[in-house]
Motif scaffolding. Structure first.
Motif, PDB file in Angstrom:
ATOM      1  N   VAL A 117      43.317  44.891  44.351  1.00 29.60           N
ATOM      2  CA  VAL A 117      42.969  46.197  44.972  1.00 29.60           C
ATOM      3  C   VAL A 117      41.581  46.404  45.175  1.00 29.60           C
ATOM      4  CG1 VAL A 117      43.490  48.643  44.889  1.00 29.60           C
ATOM      5  CG2 VAL A 117      45.086  47.071  43.688  1.00 29.60           C
ATOM      6  N   ILE A 118      41.064  46.298  46.426  1.00 30.22           N
ATOM      7  CA  ILE A 118      39.788  46.255  47.009  1.00 30.22           C
ATOM      8  C   ILE A 118      39.553  47.600  47.344  1.00 30.22           C
ATOM      9  CG2 ILE A 118      37.970  45.406  48.560  1.00 30.22           C
ATOM     10  CD1 ILE A 118      39.973  42.669  48.717  1.00 30.22           C
TER      11      ILE A 118
ATOM     12  N   ALA B  65      36.768  38.744  41.316  1.00 22.96           N
ATOM     13  CA  ALA B  65      38.289  39.402  40.937  1.00 22.96           C
ATOM     14  C   ALA B  65      39.297  38.390  41.188  1.00 22.96           C
ATOM     15  CB  ALA B  65      38.300  40.485  42.238  1.00 22.96           C
ATOM     16  N   ILE B  66      39.183  37.463  42.042  1.00 24.92           N
ATOM     17  CA  ILE B  66      39.996  36.463  42.348  1.00 24.92           C
ATOM     18  C   ILE B  66      40.134  35.606  40.940  1.00 24.92           C
ATOM     19  CG2 ILE B  66      40.602  34.304  43.535  1.00 24.92           C
ATOM     20  CD1 ILE B  66      39.692  35.657  46.260  1.00 24.92           C
TER      21      ILE B  66
ATOM     22  N   THR C  58      44.173  43.224  39.923  1.00 25.29           N
ATOM     23  CA  THR C  58      42.835  43.052  39.462  1.00 25.29           C
ATOM     24  C   THR C  58      42.547  43.979  40.371  1.00 25.29           C
ATOM     25  OG1 THR C  58      42.721  40.943  38.557  1.00 25.29           O
ATOM     26  CG2 THR C  58      40.710  41.821  39.152  1.00 25.29           C
ATOM     27  N   VAL C  59      41.181  44.786  40.005  1.00 26.11           N
ATOM     28  CA  VAL C  59      40.578  45.713  40.937  1.00 26.11           C
ATOM     29  C   VAL C  59      39.300  45.390  41.164  1.00 26.11           C
ATOM     30  CG1 VAL C  59      39.948  47.996  41.173  1.00 26.11           C
ATOM     31  CG2 VAL C  59      41.685  47.532  40.038  1.00 26.11           C
ATOM     32  N   LEU C  60      38.772  45.439  42.698  1.00 24.42           N
ATOM     33  CA  LEU C  60      37.319  45.268  42.857  1.00 24.42           C
ATOM     34  C   LEU C  60      36.800  46.721  43.452  1.00 24.42           C
ATOM     35  CD1 LEU C  60      34.600  43.599  43.841  1.00 24.42           C
ATOM     36  CD2 LEU C  60      35.886  43.331  45.827  1.00 24.42           C
TER      37      LEU C  60
ATOM     38  N   THR D 164      43.418  45.921  32.511  1.00 29.17           N
ATOM     39  CA  THR D 164      43.149  45.659  34.014  1.00 29.17           C
ATOM     40  C   THR D 164      41.810  45.112  34.200  1.00 29.17           C
ATOM     41  OG1 THR D 164      44.800  47.053  34.801  1.00 29.17           O
ATOM     42  CG2 THR D 164      43.243  46.175  36.431  1.00 29.17           C
ATOM     43  N   PRO D 165      41.543  44.060  34.608  1.00 30.54           N
ATOM     44  CA  PRO D 165      40.244  43.546  34.844  1.00 30.54           C
ATOM     45  C   PRO D 165      39.642  44.281  36.272  1.00 30.54           C
ATOM     46  CG  PRO D 165      41.587  41.579  35.078  1.00 30.54           C
ATOM     47  CD  PRO D 165      42.425  42.949  34.901  1.00 30.54           C
ATOM     48  N   ILE D 166      38.314  44.850  36.087  1.00 28.37           N
ATOM     49  CA  ILE D 166      37.779  45.658  36.923  1.00 28.37           C
ATOM     50  C   ILE D 166      36.665  44.859  37.631  1.00 28.37           C
ATOM     51  CG2 ILE D 166      36.774  48.010  37.669  1.00 28.37           C
ATOM     52  CD1 ILE D 166      39.497  48.111  36.826  1.00 28.37           C
TER      53      ILE D 166
END
Ligand SMILES: Cc1ncc(C[n+]2csc(CCOP(=O)(O)OP(=O)(O)O)c2C)c(N)n1
Ligand SMILES: [Mg+2]
Lengths: 561, 80
Positions: free
Chosen positions: A464-465, A425-426, A437-439, A384-386
Motif C-alpha cells: 500500500v503506497i 517495501a517489495i 507491506t506499507v510504503l 506489518t512492515p512500514i
C-alpha cells in the motif's frame, strides 16, 4: 565433484539457506543467470526495474526478518547502479551480499566494455569486498562473504566475479557455511561499574537504536527498562525495538524527536545508549548534550565507543547478552528501582506533548499528515512492515506511527536515501512470504524509483503506497523557511503527474484523496487488494515537522511552532 | 585535547587491496598519514607489517586503532 564457478555461486546460496534473490541480468552474469534458471525450483529470483531497486529490495528483505539479503548485477553500469543501495545498507548495518559479474580476467584493467573497478568503488561502503581471480578461491570467498556480512556488526559485502571465473570449473566441497566470528565477551567488571552508575542515577534515560533490532534484544531491553524504571527514547533506527503500549516508551529523540523524549533526555542524569552511534542528527550540539550527564554506551562495535561522544563507561558486546548481564547483576543485588519524581516528570512531559501537538485542523477540508499516519495504523497489523522514503513524511511516520513489533520500521536512517522505500517495501514483503507491506513516501522520493511499481505489479506484491503529496521537497523547504529566509530555491515540484493514471498505466490501482472520508474509502479498498495500490494524499505544502532542534543546536533551541 | 605524533604497527594479511583499505580508512575518516612503510613479515610471507606515523589527540589515536582493528585483514594494530 567438479562444477563451474557460476554453479558454485548458486550452490553457496542454497547451502546458506538463501531462497530469494534480487537482481538484473547482463553480459557478465549470463552464466550465473543460467544456473539460476536451472535452479528455478529452489531459488526465487525477483527481477526489478533497476539495480538500485534490487539493492534496496535485498536490504529491505534483510531488515524485515534479519535474514541476509542477496543482490546480483552485471558488470559496469549494473554494478555502479548498486552503489547507493550498498551505501544505504552500510550506514544502517544491514547484512547484504552483492554479487557482480565482471569482464574476463584478461580484460581487466584495459577499460574494456562495461568494465569498472567495483571493488575499488565500494571499498569504503562495504564491510569487505573481493574480486575473485581464480575459480579455486570462489567457494571459500563466497562462504567468507556470508560469514562477514552476518558477524558482529552486520553489513554489506561485495563479491566481484570475472566472467571466466564463472565459466571455469573446479572441485567443489559443499559450500559449508562458516561459523560466525565470535562476539567480544562482555566484561563483568564493566558490568559492575555500570551497575554502580545505574544505582546512583536519579533520572536515568535509555536511548536505544538499531543495534537492539539487529541483535534482536527487544525483550532484554524491556526487562532492563522495567528493572531500572527508566523511560526510553529511540533513534529512528531503533523505533520498532519496543512496543508502543509499553509506558516506558517515549518515542524518537534527536533533531525531530518527539517532545517528551527530547526534553526527558535533556534532563536525565544518566543516559544509557544501547546500540546507537550518537550520530549528529541524534545529539545535536555534543558539548551541550554531554553536559551534566553521565553516559553508559553499550555496543557490539568497539570503535563506536567514544567515537562521537566521550562516555563514562563503554561496554562492548552482544546487546542482548549485555542487557541481560546488567539485569541479572542488578537482580542478584536485589535492586529494584522506583523513581516516583522522575516518573511524574515524564508523565507531565507526555501530557504536555499531547496538549502541544494534538491536531486541530478542520477534518473535512484538510488531511493532516499526522492523521494519515494515525488512520493508517487502524488498518495495519502490529507486525506489518512500514517502509518510508526520506523527508517530512518519514519524520511524520517515525513520530506518529505506533510501532509494536520488531523489524517493522524499514527506513534509511544513516544515509537518508530518497528512493529507498519502494524497493525496500517489495523486499520486506518477499521476506515475509508476501505479507502486506506499507510504503509511506513523498512526491519527491517516489519519483526517484517509482519504476519499481512495475516490479510490484509483476510479482503481485501487496504494498500500500501512501504518497504524502505536498507538491514540494518538504523537508528541504522547511529548512529554507527556517534558515534561508524563505527563499524556496528549487523545492517546489510543479509536477503534472497524475498518480491514478500512473498506477493504472503500470497495472496497479490508484486513488486520489483530499479528505479523511476519501482516505478511509481508499484504505478500505487498498487493504483488501492483492497487488500494489497507490494512494495520492493531498496535504498542505506548508505543514511542518515539529518539534525540531536545529542542526548543531540543543534542547534550548527547540522549535515548537 | 592535545595533538601528538605517534607511530603504529599494523600486521595484516597480504590480500588484494589491503594497503588501499588501510590508506582509504585514513582518508575516509579524515586522519593523517605522515609516513608509511610496508614489508612482508620475515617469518611468514602471507602477512605484512605496516609502520606508519600519524598525529592527533588521544581520541583520534584510539579511534584509528579501533577502526584499523575492525578491518577484516588486520590481525593486529598497535601504538608503539
Ligand atoms: C537521494 C537523495 N537526494 C537528495 C536528498 C535530500 N533531501 C532530503 S529530504 C528531501 C525532500 C524530500 O521530498 P519528498 O520526497 O517530497 O518528501 P517530503 O519531505 O515532501 O515529505 C531531499 C531533497 C536525499 N535525502 N536523498
Ligand atoms: Mg513532498
Amino acid at each position: 565433484m567438479q562444477i563451474s564457478g557460476a554453479e558454485i555461486v548458486i550452490q553457496t546460496f542454497l547451502s546458506h539457506g538463501i531462497k530469494d534473490i534480487f537482481g538484473y541480468p547482463g553480459g557478465c552474469v549470463l552464466n550465473i543467470y543460467d544456473e539460476i534458471y536451472k535452479a528455478g525450483d529452489r531459488i526465487n529470483h525477483i527481477l526489478t526495474c533497476h539495480e538500485q531497486g534490487a539493492a534496496h529490495a535485498a536490504d529491505g528483505y534483510a531488515r524485515a526478518t534479519g535474514k541476509t539479503g542477496v543482490v546480483i548485477a552485471t558488470s559496469g553500469p549494473g554494478a555502479t547502479n548498486l552503489v547507493t543501495g550498498i551505501a544505504t545498507a552500510y550506514l544502517d548495518s544491514t547484512p547484504l551480499v552483492a554479487i557482480t559479474g565482471n569482464v574476463n580476467s584478461a580484460l581487466i584493467g584495459k577499460d574494456s566494455f562495461q568494465e569498472v573497478d567495483i571493488s575499488g568503488i565500494t571499498m569504503p561502503i562495504t564491510k569487505y569486498n573481493y574480486i575473485v581471480k581464480d575459480v579455486e578461491e570462489l567457494e571459500e570467498t563466497l562462504c567468507e562473504a556470508f560469514r562477514i556480512a552476518r558477524s558482529g556488526r552486520k553489513g554489506p559485502v561485495l563479491v566481484d566475479i570475472p566472467k571466466d571465473v564463472q565459466v571455469a570449473s573446479c572441485e567443489w566441497h559443499g559450500s559449508i557455511p562458516l561459523p560466525l566470528f565470535p562476539l567480544p565477551e562482555v566484561s563483568q567488571s564493566d558490568i559492575e561499574e555500570a551497575v554502580k552508575l545505574i544505582k546512583s542515577a536519579k533520572r536515568p534515560f535509555i536511548y536505544a537504536g538499531g543495534g537492539v533490532v539487529s541483535a534482536e534484544a527487544e525483550s532484554a531491553l524491556e526487562r532492563f527498562a522495567t528493572l531500572i524504571d527508566a523511560p526510553a527514547g529511540f533513534s529512528m533506527m531503533g523505533l520498532s525495538a519496543m512496543d508502543y503500549r509499553n509506558p516506558k516508551k517515549l518515542g524518537m529523540t534527536g533533531m525531530h524527536g518527539v517532545y517528551a523524549a527530547s526534553i526527558a533526555q535533556s534532563e536525565a542524569d544518566l543516559i544509557i545508549g544501547v546500540g546507537v552511534r550518537f550520530s549528529d542528527r541524534a545529539t545535536g550540539n555534543i558539548r551541550k548534550y554531554t553536559e551534566n550527564v553521565k553516559i553508559i554506551h553499550i555496543d557490539i562495535d568497539r570503535a563506536e565507543i567514544g567515537k562521537n561522544v566521550t562516555v563514562d563507561i563503554g561496554i562492548v558486546g552482544d546487546i542482548g547478552e549485555t542487557l541481560t548481564a546488567l539485569s541479572d547483576t542488578l537482580q542478584a543485588e536485589n535492586f529494584s528501582q522506583h523513581l516516583p519524581q522522575w516518573e511524574e516528570r515524564v508523565k507531565f512531559l507526555k501530557a504536555a506533548q499531547k496538549r502541544l501537538f494534538d491536531d486541530t485542523a478542520d477534518r473535512e477540508r484538510d488531511i493532516l499528515p499526522t492523521r494519515i499516519i494515525q488512520m493508517l495504523r487502524e488498518y495495519t497489523e502490529d507486525d506489518t512492515p512500514i517502509a518510508t522514503d526520506v523527508g517530512q513524511h518519514q519524520m511524520w511516520t517515525a513520530m506518529n506511527y505506533d510501532f509494536a513489533a520488531h523489524r517493522t520500521f524499514i527506513t534509511s536512517g544513516g544515509l537518508g536515501t530518497m528512493g529507498f522505500g519502494l524497493g525496500a517495501a517489495i523486499g520486506a514483503s518477499v521476506s515475509r512470504d508476501g505479507k502486506r507491506t506499507v510504503l509511506v513516501t513523498g512526491d519527491g522520493g517516489f519519483h526517484m524509483n517509482l519504476n519499481e511499481l512495475a516490479t510490484a505489479v509483476t510479482y503481485k506484491i501487496p504494498v500500500v503506497i501512501v504518497i504524502m503529496n505536498n507538491g514540494v521537497l518538504g523537508l528541504v523547504r522547511q529548512w529554507q523557511r527556517q534558515f534561508y529566509g524563505e527563499r524556496f530555491s528549487h523545492t517546489t515540484l510543479h509536477r503534472a503527474t497524475d498518480y491514478v493514471k500512473l498506477a493504472e498505466a503500470f497495472g496497479a490501482e490508484g486513488f486520489t484523496v483530499q479528505n479523511e472520508t476519501e482516505l478511509k474509502t481508499a484504505f478500505d479498498k487498498a487493504f483488501n487488494t492483492d497487488g500494489p495500490v497507490v494512494i495520492d494524499c493531498h496535504i498542505d505544502p506548508d505543514a511542518k515537522v515539529l518539534p525540531m532542534i536545529p542542526p548543531g543546536g540543543s534542547i534550548e533551541d527547540l522549535i515548537l511552532r | 585535547m592535545e595533538s601528538e605524533n605517534f607511530t603504529m604497527s599494523v600486521v595484516l594479511r597480504n590480500r588484494y587491496g589491503t594497503l588501499m583499505r588501510v590508506t582509504s580508512l585514513f582518508s575516509k575518516r579524515g586522519y593523517n598519514i605522515n609516513t608509511l612503510s610496508v614489508a612482508p613479515l620475515a617469518e611468514n610471507n602471507d602477512y605484512s607489517r605496516i609502520i606508519l606515523t600519524s598525529n592527533g589527540d588521544k581520541c583520534v589515536k584510539e579511534q584509528i586503532q579501533r577502526q584499523l582493528e575492525k578491518l577484516v585483514d588486520v590481525c593486529e594494530a598497535k601504538i608503539i
